[in-house]
Design a protein around this motif. Structure first.
Motif, PDB file in Angstrom:
ATOM      1  N   GLY A 291       0.787  -1.221   0.000  1.00 56.11           N
ATOM      2  CA  GLY A 291       0.000   0.000   0.000  1.00 56.11           C
ATOM      3  C   GLY A 291       0.820   1.271   0.000  1.00 56.11           C
ATOM      4  O   GLY A 291       0.282   2.353  -0.124  1.00 56.11           O
ATOM      5  N   SER A 292       2.118   1.160   0.166  1.00 56.04           N
ATOM      6  CA  SER A 292       2.926   2.371   0.267  1.00 56.04           C
ATOM      7  C   SER A 292       2.933   3.125  -1.052  1.00 56.04           C
ATOM      8  O   SER A 292       2.931   4.346  -1.073  1.00 56.04           O
ATOM      9  CB  SER A 292       4.350   2.035   0.679  1.00 56.04           C
ATOM     10  OG  SER A 292       4.961   1.242  -0.307  1.00 56.04           O
ATOM     11  N   SER A 293       2.908   2.401  -2.149  1.00 51.66           N
ATOM     12  CA  SER A 293       2.948   3.080  -3.437  1.00 51.66           C
ATOM     13  C   SER A 293       1.648   3.864  -3.628  1.00 51.66           C
ATOM     14  O   SER A 293       1.630   4.903  -4.277  1.00 51.66           O
ATOM     15  CB  SER A 293       3.165   2.078  -4.567  1.00 51.66           C
ATOM     16  OG  SER A 293       2.118   1.125  -4.539  1.00 51.66           O
TER      17      SER A 293
ATOM     18  N   GLY B 289       1.708   7.787  -4.388  1.00 53.53           N
ATOM     19  CA  GLY B 289       1.213   8.126  -5.712  1.00 53.53           C
ATOM     20  C   GLY B 289       2.292   7.990  -6.756  1.00 53.53           C
ATOM     21  O   GLY B 289       3.402   7.555  -6.449  1.00 53.53           O
ATOM     22  N   GLY B 290       2.006   8.358  -7.962  1.00 55.01           N
ATOM     23  CA  GLY B 290       2.979   8.233  -9.045  1.00 55.01           C
ATOM     24  C   GLY B 290       3.781   9.502  -9.197  1.00 55.01           C
ATOM     25  O   GLY B 290       4.783   9.555  -9.873  1.00 55.01           O
TER      26      GLY B 290
ATOM     27  N   PRO C 129      16.022   8.630  -6.766  1.00 55.63           N
ATOM     28  CA  PRO C 129      16.973   7.807  -7.527  1.00 55.63           C
ATOM     29  C   PRO C 129      18.446   8.129  -7.280  1.00 55.63           C
ATOM     30  O   PRO C 129      19.243   7.186  -7.135  1.00 55.63           O
ATOM     31  CB  PRO C 129      16.552   8.035  -8.980  1.00 55.63           C
ATOM     32  CG  PRO C 129      15.100   8.334  -8.895  1.00 55.63           C
ATOM     33  CD  PRO C 129      14.959   9.161  -7.635  1.00 55.63           C
ATOM     34  N   PRO C 130      18.865   9.409  -7.218  1.00 51.35           N
ATOM     35  CA  PRO C 130      20.305   9.633  -6.995  1.00 51.35           C
ATOM     36  C   PRO C 130      20.795   9.044  -5.670  1.00 51.35           C
ATOM     37  O   PRO C 130      21.908   8.511  -5.588  1.00 51.35           O
ATOM     38  CB  PRO C 130      20.426  11.153  -6.983  1.00 51.35           C
ATOM     39  CG  PRO C 130      19.215  11.664  -7.672  1.00 51.35           C
ATOM     40  CD  PRO C 130      18.134  10.667  -7.413  1.00 51.35           C
ATOM     41  N   LEU C 131      19.941   9.119  -4.635  1.00 55.12           N
ATOM     42  CA  LEU C 131      20.372   8.589  -3.332  1.00 55.12           C
ATOM     43  C   LEU C 131      20.448   7.060  -3.373  1.00 55.12           C
ATOM     44  O   LEU C 131      21.380   6.457  -2.822  1.00 55.12           O
ATOM     45  CB  LEU C 131      19.413   9.067  -2.239  1.00 55.12           C
ATOM     46  CG  LEU C 131      19.446  10.596  -2.007  1.00 55.12           C
ATOM     47  CD1 LEU C 131      18.297  11.025  -1.085  1.00 55.12           C
ATOM     48  CD2 LEU C 131      20.795  11.022  -1.404  1.00 55.12           C
ATOM     49  N   ALA C 132      19.470   6.422  -4.054  1.00 54.96           N
ATOM     50  CA  ALA C 132      19.498   4.955  -4.175  1.00 54.96           C
ATOM     51  C   ALA C 132      20.699   4.519  -5.007  1.00 54.96           C
ATOM     52  O   ALA C 132      21.375   3.519  -4.685  1.00 54.96           O
ATOM     53  CB  ALA C 132      18.207   4.453  -4.807  1.00 54.96           C
ATOM     54  N   THR C 133      20.981   5.280  -6.068  1.00 58.03           N
ATOM     55  CA  THR C 133      22.123   4.938  -6.920  1.00 58.03           C
ATOM     56  C   THR C 133      23.431   5.081  -6.157  1.00 58.03           C
ATOM     57  O   THR C 133      24.349   4.268  -6.312  1.00 58.03           O
ATOM     58  CB  THR C 133      22.138   5.848  -8.171  1.00 58.03           C
ATOM     59  OG1 THR C 133      20.915   5.649  -8.881  1.00 58.03           O
ATOM     60  CG2 THR C 133      23.311   5.522  -9.075  1.00 58.03           C
TER      61      THR C 133
ATOM     62  N   PRO D  85       9.361   2.808  -3.111  1.00 60.10           N
ATOM     63  CA  PRO D  85       8.810   3.051  -4.447  1.00 60.10           C
ATOM     64  C   PRO D  85       9.440   4.298  -5.075  1.00 60.10           C
ATOM     65  O   PRO D  85       9.846   5.225  -4.357  1.00 60.10           O
ATOM     66  CB  PRO D  85       7.317   3.285  -4.169  1.00 60.10           C
ATOM     67  CG  PRO D  85       7.064   2.731  -2.823  1.00 60.10           C
ATOM     68  CD  PRO D  85       8.338   2.846  -2.058  1.00 60.10           C
ATOM     69  N   GLU D  86       9.512   4.292  -6.370  1.00 59.00           N
ATOM     70  CA  GLU D  86      10.065   5.415  -7.131  1.00 59.00           C
ATOM     71  C   GLU D  86      11.544   5.676  -6.842  1.00 59.00           C
ATOM     72  O   GLU D  86      12.070   6.728  -7.200  1.00 59.00           O
ATOM     73  CB  GLU D  86       9.264   6.707  -6.924  1.00 59.00           C
ATOM     74  CG  GLU D  86       7.830   6.542  -7.426  1.00 59.00           C
ATOM     75  CD  GLU D  86       7.031   7.827  -7.327  1.00 59.00           C
ATOM     76  OE1 GLU D  86       7.470   8.821  -7.918  1.00 59.00           O
ATOM     77  OE2 GLU D  86       5.984   7.812  -6.645  1.00 59.00           O
ATOM     78  N   SER D  87      12.203   4.731  -6.168  1.00 61.83           N
ATOM     79  CA  SER D  87      13.637   4.919  -5.924  1.00 61.83           C
ATOM     80  C   SER D  87      14.410   4.753  -7.228  1.00 61.83           C
ATOM     81  O   SER D  87      15.552   5.185  -7.329  1.00 61.83           O
ATOM     82  CB  SER D  87      14.143   3.899  -4.913  1.00 61.83           C
ATOM     83  OG  SER D  87      14.062   2.592  -5.475  1.00 61.83           O
ATOM     84  N   GLY D  88      13.766   4.108  -8.209  1.00 65.50           N
ATOM     85  CA  GLY D  88      14.447   3.879  -9.478  1.00 65.50           C
ATOM     86  C   GLY D  88      15.676   3.005  -9.330  1.00 65.50           C
ATOM     87  O   GLY D  88      16.501   2.899 -10.225  1.00 65.50           O
ATOM     88  N   ALA D  89      15.816   2.385  -8.152  1.00 67.95           N
ATOM     89  CA  ALA D  89      17.015   1.581  -7.887  1.00 67.95           C
ATOM     90  C   ALA D  89      16.941   0.282  -8.680  1.00 67.95           C
ATOM     91  O   ALA D  89      15.859  -0.271  -8.860  1.00 67.95           O
ATOM     92  CB  ALA D  89      17.138   1.285  -6.396  1.00 67.95           C
ATOM     93  N   PRO D  90      18.058  -0.164  -9.166  1.00 65.69           N
ATOM     94  CA  PRO D  90      18.074  -1.384  -9.963  1.00 65.69           C
ATOM     95  C   PRO D  90      17.690  -2.585  -9.117  1.00 65.69           C
ATOM     96  O   PRO D  90      18.163  -2.741  -8.002  1.00 65.69           O
ATOM     97  CB  PRO D  90      19.529  -1.490 -10.417  1.00 65.69           C
ATOM     98  CG  PRO D  90      20.301  -0.724  -9.404  1.00 65.69           C
ATOM     99  CD  PRO D  90      19.399   0.373  -8.930  1.00 65.69           C
ATOM    100  N   GLY D  91      16.795  -3.385  -9.635  1.00 66.56           N
ATOM    101  CA  GLY D  91      16.460  -4.634  -8.957  1.00 66.56           C
ATOM    102  C   GLY D  91      17.516  -5.657  -9.320  1.00 66.56           C
ATOM    103  O   GLY D  91      17.301  -6.486 -10.182  1.00 66.56           O
ATOM    104  N   ASP D  92      18.661  -5.560  -8.662  1.00 61.18           N
ATOM    105  CA  ASP D  92      19.796  -6.404  -9.034  1.00 61.18           C
ATOM    106  C   ASP D  92      19.448  -7.863  -8.780  1.00 61.18           C
ATOM    107  O   ASP D  92      19.141  -8.259  -7.655  1.00 61.18           O
ATOM    108  CB  ASP D  92      21.018  -5.994  -8.199  1.00 61.18           C
ATOM    109  CG  ASP D  92      22.295  -6.611  -8.730  1.00 61.18           C
ATOM    110  OD1 ASP D  92      22.269  -7.810  -9.062  1.00 61.18           O
ATOM    111  OD2 ASP D  92      23.298  -5.899  -8.796  1.00 61.18           O
ATOM    112  N   PRO D  93      19.490  -8.712  -9.827  1.00 59.78           N
ATOM    113  CA  PRO D  93      19.097 -10.112  -9.644  1.00 59.78           C
ATOM    114  C   PRO D  93      20.057 -10.878  -8.748  1.00 59.78           C
ATOM    115  O   PRO D  93      19.763 -11.984  -8.326  1.00 59.78           O
ATOM    116  CB  PRO D  93      19.125 -10.665 -11.071  1.00 59.78           C
ATOM    117  CG  PRO D  93      20.080  -9.789 -11.813  1.00 59.78           C
ATOM    118  CD  PRO D  93      19.940  -8.426 -11.203  1.00 59.78           C
TER     119      PRO D  93
END
Lengths: 349, 349
Positions: free
Chosen positions: A2-4, A8-9, A201-205, A266-274
Motif C-alpha cells: 500500500g505504500s505506493s 502516488g505516481g 533515484p540519486p540517493l538509491a544509486t 517506491p520510485e527509488s528507481g534503484a536497480p532490482g539487481d538479480p
C-alpha cells in the motif's frame, strides 16, 4: 504493502518516504503486539522492520530531519543487535553440531575396485588401515560437541535474558514511542518537498555505487580460484588477521542490505539487481561460518580440556574457515557472472 | 635411450621387451655404482628403474617366464617400498612444516574499506577483534611443529637405517644379481617370439583400459564440484573411512603409472595420453596429503600433549584433508577435460 498508493505516481519525495516508513513502523508495532503469543515470530518482525527503517533513514538521510533520524537510527541499531543475538547463538550451535556430525560420520565408503589386487607386489600398496587407532580422537568429537553445546547454550540463555531486559527497559519504551510517531508522521527535512522521481533515484544509486565499489575491492579473482586456502591463513595466527581478512566481506554484506532496502522504496528507481538475494544469502553464510570458527577457537581456550577435545575443535575450526572460503568462492561466481548486465550507472573501474 | 635401436622396427615382442628391460637394468646398475658418491641420487635411479622393470613385467607378463618374473617383481616391490620411505618422510615433514607456517602466517591483511564507517550505527557491525586472545593457540602451532619434526625425523632416521640394512642384505645382493642377468638377457616365454607390433599393443591397451575403467569409477563429478567437503567426512571418525575413501584414488595412481611405463616400451602402440604427467603429479599430491593427514592424526595420539598442540594438529589435519580434496578437484578437471580426444580404443562406458 500500500505504500505506493500513498506516495502516488508523482508525489513529493517526502510523501513516498513517509509511505514506506509508515508501513515498516506498522510492521514494527504488529511485532510488538505479537510478543505475548510468539516471541520468536515477534522478534523476527521487529528486527526486520528495525533494520529497514534504519537502513532507509541512512540512505535517504538528506530527506529527514537529522536531529530526529540520527538518534533513532542509533536506537534501532541497538535493538537489532540485541534481538539478533539469541537467534545467532541458536543457528551457530546447530551449524557446529551438524558440522561435527558430518566430520565424524563414517560416510558411504567408495566401492573398492575389483581387480585392483591384480597388481600383486609390483608397486607399493597404500598402507593397511589402522582400524582401532582413532578411538580417542572420535571421542574428542563427542566431547567437543558437549563443550560447544554448554558454552553456546549459556550464551543463548544470557542473550535471551538480555532481550527480555531490553524489552522491559525505558530505553525500549522510548524507541517504541518514536516508532509509534513514525507510523503516522515522519519528521522530514525541507528538501523532501521536491519531487520523488528527482530526489530518490540519486540517493538509491549512491547506495548501490557504494556497494559495487566495495565489492570491487574484494579479492574476487582469488576467491573464484577454488582451494586457494586463503581463509585458512589465519587459523593458527592472531585472530586479528582473520578479522582483517573477513571485515571487507562483512562490510559488503551490510552495503548490500542497505542497497536492497533502498530499492524497496517506491520510485527509488534503484536497480532490482538479480544478484541481491543469492549474494545476501552467501555473505550471511560467510559471516556465520566466520563467527562459528571464532566461537570454536574461543572454546579451544577453555582451561583444562582434553587433548582429544582440542584436536576435534581444531578440525572443526579449520572446517568452518573452509566454509568461509567456500562462501567467498560461491559469492565471487554469483557477483562476477551477472555483474555487467545488471550494473546500474557507470562502473567505478 | 637406444632401446628402439635394439628392438628394430619389426623385431619380435621378446626383442623389444628385452631392449627396454636391458636399458632399465643398466640404469639400475648405474644407480648401484653411484651409491658411494650420492645416496639420494643413487636411490632415485634405483627406485625409478625398479618401478619400471616391475611395472613392465606386470603389463607384459605373458611375454616372460613367470617362474622368473613373478618373484623378481615381488623383490622389486620390496626394494621400491624400502627405498621410498626415507624421501617420503623428508617430503612429509617439509609439507607439514610449510603448512603450519602458512596456517600461522599473519598474511597480508585486506585493505580496510574507506568510507565503511559512514554506516554509523544503522546496522550491527562485526565484533571488534580480540587481539590478544589467541596467544596460546599460536604457541600450539610452534609446539605441533616441534612434535612433528621430532616424530618424522625419528621415522626418517629409522628408514635410513632400514635402507642401509637392506642394501647390505643377502636379499638385496640376490636382487642385484638378477638385475645384472637382466641387463644382458631376459628369460622370455615362447609367446615372445611373435611380432612386437601384434603382441605389445593389446597388452598396453589392456593396461590403459584398466586405468580408464578405474578412473571412471572415481566420484569425479562430486570432486569437480569444489568445496564439497567430502574428504573431510572422515576427519574425526575411524581412520578406516579415510582409507576406504582414498584407496580408489591411490589405485588409479598405480594404474596410471603402469600405463605410463607400458607406453614407454617401443612399439607398444600405447596412446601417449597428454593427461599422464599432470594427472600423475596430482595423484601423487593426493597421496602425500592423505598420508600427511594420517601422520598428523598419529601425532595427535601422542600421550600428554598440551591442548593447544592438539588443537593445532587438528587444524593441520583438516588442512591436509582439504589438500586431498583440492587434489581430487584438480585431477577431476584434468581427467574429464581431455578424456574424449585422447581416449584410445572404445570407451568402457
Amino acid at each position: 504493502m500500500g505504500s505506493s498508493g500513498r506516495g502516488g505516481g508523482s508525489g513529493t519525495a517526502g510523501d513516498v518516504l513517509t509511505g514506506y516508513l509508515c508501513d515498516q513502523a506498522t510492521t514494527f508495532l504488529r511485532g510488538l503486539s505479537l510478543r505475548g503469543e510468539s516471541e520468536a515470530d515477534a522478534d523476527t518482525l521487529l528486527r526486520r522492520s528495525a533494520r529497514r527503517i534504519a537502513g532507509v533513514l541512512h540512505t535517504y538521510a538528506p530527506l529527514t530531519d537529522p536531529a530526529w533520524s540520527e538518534p533513532l537510527r542509533a536506537e534501532l541499531g541497538w535493538l537489532s543487535a540485541t534481538l539478533g543475538r539469541e537467534p545467532q547463538y541458536i543457528e551457530r550451535l546447530a551449524r557446529l553440531l551438524e558440522a561435527l556430525r558430518r566430520l565424524s560420520a563414517p560416510g558411504a565408503p567408495e566401492p573398492v575396485l575389483a581387480g585392483a589386487d591384480a597388481l600383486g607386489g609390483a608397486l607399493p600398496e597404500p598402507p593397511p588401515p589402522a582400524a582401532n587407532g582413532s578411538g580417542p580422537l572420535a571421542l574428542g568429537a563427542a566431547r567437543a560437541a558437549a563443550l560447544l553445546e554448554r558454552q553456546l547454550t549459556l550464551a543463548r540463555t544470557r542473550a535471551h535474558s538480555a532481550t527480555l531486559q531490553a524489552m522491559g527497559s525505558s530505553r525500549f519504551h522510548g524507541l517504541a514511542d518514536s516508532i509509534a510517531v513514525l507510523a503516522s508522521e515522519v519528521p522530514l527535512s525541507p528538501t523532501a518537498d521536491g519531487p520523488a522521481a528527482a530526489l530518490l533515484p540519486p540517493l538509491a544509486t549512491q547506495a548501490y555505487r557504494r556497494l559495487t565499489d566495495a565489492a570491487d575491492t574484494l579479492p574476487l579473482h582469488r576467491a573464484a580460484n577454488p582451494y586457494n586456502a586463503e581463509a585458512m591463513r589465519a587459523s593458527l595466527g592472531a585472530e586479528l588477521t582473520a578479522d582483517l581478512q573477513d571485515t571487507p566481506w562483512h562490510q559488503v554484506r551490510i552495503l548490500l542490505r542497505l542497497s536492497r532496502y533502498a530499492a524497496e522504496v517506491p520510485e527509488s528507481g534503484a536497480p532490482g539487481d538479480p544478484r541481491f538475494a543469492e549474494a545476501d544469502l552467501l555473505l550471511r553464510r560467510h559471516r556465520e561460518a566466520a563467527e562459528s570458527a571464532a566461537a570454536v577457537a574461543a572454546a579451544a581456550r577453555t582451561p583444562r580440556i582434553a587433548p582429544a577435545t582440542a584436536y576435534a575443535l581444531g578440525v572443526l575450526h579449520a572446517d568452518q574457515r573452509h566454509e568461509v572460503e567456500a562462501a567467498r568462492f560461491a559469492f565471487s561466481l554469483v557477483w562476477r557472472q551477472a555483474a555487467l548486465p545488471a550494473q546500474a550507472g557507470p562502473r567505478a573501474r
